[in-house]
Design an enzyme around this catalytic site. Sequence first.
Site, PDB file in Angstrom:
ATOM      1  N   HIS A 367       0.797  -1.221   0.000  1.00  7.80           N
ATOM      2  CA  HIS A 367       0.000   0.000   0.000  1.00  7.80           C
ATOM      3  C   HIS A 367       0.824   1.262   0.000  1.00  7.80           C
ATOM      4  O   HIS A 367       0.440   2.258  -0.597  1.00  7.80           O
ATOM      5  CB  HIS A 367      -1.030  -0.033   1.126  1.00  7.80           C
ATOM      6  CG  HIS A 367      -2.232  -0.782   0.669  1.00  7.80           C
ATOM      7  ND1 HIS A 367      -2.518  -2.043   1.103  1.00  7.80           N
ATOM      8  CD2 HIS A 367      -3.135  -0.480  -0.265  1.00  7.80           C
ATOM      9  CE1 HIS A 367      -3.579  -2.476   0.456  1.00  7.80           C
ATOM     10  NE2 HIS A 367      -3.976  -1.553  -0.376  1.00  7.80           N
ATOM     11  N   ARG A 474     -10.554   3.785  -4.133  1.00  7.57           N
ATOM     12  CA  ARG A 474     -10.342   2.797  -3.061  1.00  7.57           C
ATOM     13  C   ARG A 474     -10.764   3.426  -1.737  1.00  7.57           C
ATOM     14  O   ARG A 474      -9.963   4.051  -1.055  1.00  7.57           O
ATOM     15  CB  ARG A 474      -8.864   2.404  -2.985  1.00  7.57           C
ATOM     16  CG  ARG A 474      -8.342   1.612  -4.171  1.00  7.57           C
ATOM     17  CD  ARG A 474      -6.876   1.253  -3.960  1.00  7.57           C
ATOM     18  NE  ARG A 474      -6.411   0.176  -4.804  1.00  7.57           N
ATOM     19  CZ  ARG A 474      -5.668   0.341  -5.898  1.00  7.57           C
ATOM     20  NH1 ARG A 474      -5.309   1.551  -6.284  1.00  7.57           N
ATOM     21  NH2 ARG A 474      -5.285  -0.701  -6.608  1.00  7.57           N
ATOM     22  N   ARG A 510     -15.443   2.021  -4.775  1.00  8.62           N
ATOM     23  CA  ARG A 510     -15.426   0.625  -4.343  1.00  8.62           C
ATOM     24  C   ARG A 510     -15.701   0.591  -2.844  1.00  8.62           C
ATOM     25  O   ARG A 510     -15.108   1.359  -2.086  1.00  8.62           O
ATOM     26  CB  ARG A 510     -14.071   0.011  -4.632  1.00  8.62           C
ATOM     27  CG  ARG A 510     -13.975  -1.410  -4.121  1.00  8.62           C
ATOM     28  CD  ARG A 510     -12.703  -2.061  -4.549  1.00  8.62           C
ATOM     29  NE  ARG A 510     -11.560  -1.560  -3.805  1.00  8.62           N
ATOM     30  CZ  ARG A 510     -10.307  -1.942  -4.060  1.00  8.62           C
ATOM     31  NH1 ARG A 510     -10.068  -2.786  -5.046  1.00  8.62           N
ATOM     32  NH2 ARG A 510      -9.312  -1.481  -3.354  1.00  8.62           N
ATOM     33  N   GLU A 610     -12.043 -10.503  -9.323  1.00  9.23           N
ATOM     34  CA  GLU A 610     -10.731 -10.763  -8.731  1.00  9.23           C
ATOM     35  C   GLU A 610     -10.564 -12.224  -8.359  1.00  9.23           C
ATOM     36  O   GLU A 610      -9.459 -12.699  -8.163  1.00  9.23           O
ATOM     37  CB  GLU A 610     -10.554  -9.898  -7.475  1.00  9.23           C
ATOM     38  CG  GLU A 610     -10.605  -8.411  -7.776  1.00  9.23           C
ATOM     39  CD  GLU A 610     -10.500  -7.553  -6.520  1.00  9.23           C
ATOM     40  OE1 GLU A 610      -9.473  -6.910  -6.348  1.00  9.23           O
ATOM     41  OE2 GLU A 610     -11.472  -7.543  -5.735  1.00  9.23           O
ATOM     42  N   ASN A 633      -4.647  -7.166 -10.039  1.00  8.39           N
ATOM     43  CA  ASN A 633      -3.652  -7.478  -8.996  1.00  8.39           C
ATOM     44  C   ASN A 633      -4.061  -8.743  -8.256  1.00  8.39           C
ATOM     45  O   ASN A 633      -3.275  -9.671  -8.075  1.00  8.39           O
ATOM     46  CB  ASN A 633      -3.528  -6.346  -7.975  1.00  8.39           C
ATOM     47  CG  ASN A 633      -3.192  -5.022  -8.614  1.00  8.39           C
ATOM     48  OD1 ASN A 633      -2.657  -4.989  -9.713  1.00  8.39           O
ATOM     49  ND2 ASN A 633      -3.518  -3.936  -7.935  1.00  8.39           N
ATOM     50  N   CYS A 681      -8.808  -2.391 -13.622  1.00 10.28           N
ATOM     51  CA  CYS A 681      -8.272  -1.311 -12.783  1.00 10.28           C
ATOM     52  C   CYS A 681      -7.081  -1.735 -11.932  1.00 10.28           C
ATOM     53  O   CYS A 681      -6.723  -1.066 -10.985  1.00 10.28           O
ATOM     54  CB  CYS A 681      -9.366  -0.732 -11.893  1.00 10.28           C
ATOM     55  SG  CYS A 681     -10.092  -1.935 -10.786  1.00 10.28           S
TER      56      CYS A 681
HETATM   57  C1  PEP Z   1      -6.806  -5.335  -7.828  1.00 13.39           C
HETATM   58  O1  PEP Z   1      -6.834  -6.295  -7.060  1.00 13.39           O
HETATM   59  O2  PEP Z   1      -6.357  -5.403  -8.982  1.00 13.39           O
HETATM   60  C2  PEP Z   1      -7.299  -4.036  -7.397  1.00 13.39           C
HETATM   61  C3  PEP Z   1      -7.436  -3.046  -8.258  1.00 13.39           C
HETATM   62  O3  PEP Z   1      -7.585  -3.884  -6.088  1.00 13.39           O
HETATM   63  P1  PEP Z   1      -6.485  -3.673  -4.953  1.00 13.39           P
HETATM   64  O4  PEP Z   1      -5.153  -3.484  -5.630  1.00 13.39           O
HETATM   65  O5  PEP Z   1      -6.893  -2.482  -4.186  1.00 13.39           O
HETATM   66  O6  PEP Z   1      -6.573  -4.941  -4.195  1.00 13.39           O
HETATM   67 MG    MG Z   2      -7.979  -6.201  -5.217  1.00 13.78          MG
END
Ligand code: PEP
Ligand code: MG
Length: 756
Positions: A367, A474, A510, A610, A633, A681
């Site tokens: 993060h 986020r 989100r 995801e 991600n 995203c």
């Molecule tokens: C992801 O998982 O690709 C995403 C955009 O969410 P985060 O990176 O906040 O988990």
């Molecule tokens: Mg994610």
Amino acid sequence: MRDLAGGPRVLLKRLRELMAEPLEPQERLDRIVHDIAQNMVAEVCSLYILRADSVLELYATEGLNPSSVHLAQLRLGQGLVGTIAASARALNLPDAQEHPAFTYLPETGEEIYNSFLGVPVLRAGRTLGVLVVQNRTHRHYREDEVEALETTAMVIAEMIATGDLARLTRPGLELDLRRPVSFKGLSFNEGVGLGHVVLHEPRIVVTNLFNEDSDEEIGRLEKALSSLRLSIDDMLSRREVAFEGEHREVLEAYRMFANDRGWVRRLEEAVRNGLTAEAAVEKVQSDMRARMLHMTDPYLRERMSDFDDLANRLLRQLMGRSPDDIASSLPKDAIIVARSMGAAELLDYPRDKLRGLVLEDGAVTSHVVIVARAMGIPVAGQVKGAVSMAENGDAIIVDGDEGSIHLRPQQDLEAAYAEKARFRARRQELYRELRNKPSLTKDGVAIDLMMNAGLAVDLPQLAEAGAAGIGLFRTELQFMVASTFPRAEAQERLYRDVLDAAKGKPVTFRTIDIGGDKVLPYFKASVVEENPALGWRAIRLTLDRPGLLRSQIRALLKAAGGRELRVMLPMVTELGEIAQAREIIDREVRHLSRFAHHLPTSLKLGAMLEVPSLLWQLDELMQAVDFVSVGSNDLFQFVMATDRGNTQLSDRFDPLSVPFLRVLKHVADAGHRTHTPVTLCGELAGRPISAMALVGLGYRSISMSPASIGPVKAMLAELPLGELKALMADNLAGPAANLPMRALLHTFADDRGIPL
Ligand code: PEP
Ligand code: MG
């Protein structure tokens, strides 16, 4: 200390006076060695300083031939002095000439001295020089004398570090401390930053080395130690760490160290010798670090970094540092150097002064890195050794593209990087010009480039980057940087600010995505999770704690009164979760309309893709929602069974490999088939090469960090999409060979002059 003339306290007091006197550096050194010799009843006291060419040069002496000062030299590892410097350990010898490493320097006239005590001059575990006392008689210096000389050496280390001795170096030679060094790590965010080092957990700022009253100082030390122990016990008793292997292990080690008698005794001893508690922590830590530096056992080295952390915690307890102090003392071109760091800690630094971030640990998706990317600063990660080699205020260059850093760079390197930075600035200028142009491929296909955001600091970027909207907001970041759950009003205020800043452009909020790697320090999970990434997180957690979701939805509905509201659910695994969330939303809508609240003009509900389970129910999923956004991600993490935060795996699997590209294509195709808007995203959207691949797969809307929008738009402007589609279709449809898709894409772009 009985035999010392006046003891170490008197000596340290004397040194303090000498440091304060307006003396020329050489004279100050001469007096220091004189006073040490006198105080320790030694006939000789000499100071050798390590130069950048690995030579130890005699800088001052009492007792040896004065004309050998600045002439007598030993290589690192040569002679007793060189051995002490190389091993960072003291040598205490009743008969120095018997020692196998003894080297006779005729110019010094030292042959008449038999006993020898030499200690390394250390700072933050680095050897800067060697301090020696000698006597004619064959004597073995006592433990307390060694301790006293080590403490004195620490004062000298400060003199060296503050640059006081630089004026004594001969032209063309440099002290080791000023030596330029480069490190190679990994690229966590692109860009080049030139500036000055700010150690995130700074070593002690030695304004106050010597205590006035040892008893009082011991009291301060004990108090800080007991609050340190309490805070560790407190962390250990928290349920979320109670049974967790790693975390618990580290804390257990902390607790053990914090109660380690040897450590505490050494700290107390240093205070009794006249140091402040802070200086004592630094001294003990520095000695220990220097000794451990030569150990190769990875377990012990790991423990050393625990010990470092612990010492830093103790220093912070003692110094009571607050974020405000940090901000006010920051240079205007700060490059933060840290072992590791939380997202909230980065936000404590004023953004306008940040030029870069260097982490010894971390991963692209941690993060703190996501926040740094939102701030648009270059980040080099996994740069091992950076912290101990950097001093606050050192010149530094972060090359975020290469993942490397250059500490105290030489002029030509600095000039080359300054040119690179200017080149970038010109390119940024170009991107700025693109800002208000439509985002089209060379063959005229429109692609929506959205930006990811999560904090109020991100909002100005919306206009600056020329994003088509916010594709991923986020909301958990507000929760993550707070110390308690943000109140409903604070949530509503942030959402309203975001919508105001968007000026009618679409914003997708989100719902809070906590759990897994996104930990709220004030929120305790009720069960201990062995696999938090697969655990109680995101939508799973908020459906179990509907109060949390309800108040967030209410804040969103109120903030979006009279405008469109787009809400997206994270980590959806099965369609029932969407239905449940929809019910909560509907109930809130009914509630607000009953009280005649101004409601959003329309409400769109989307799901993040995801979790791979959704891949086999895409048509049903798309029927259940208004839009889908691929979180690449997490999707990559789950498809490849690869922890996104594990740096050992960070380069192992390629998201542009055939299997993952097929997964992504499968989703895009379903979107076209069912006329459901699909976006992506994750971090994949922000790199021109992977953005190109996504567009080739059929994505027409992607969301990325704001700094990526310019480069991606410039890539699109040169992209003949028709040709790319054909290339990708050919290579993805064939037999499942392990085609190097990334290389194919690179060649495609190079051949056509597409900027990647
Ligand atoms: C992801 O998982 O690709 C995403 C955009 O969410 P985060 O990176 O906040 O988990
Ligand atoms: Mg994610």
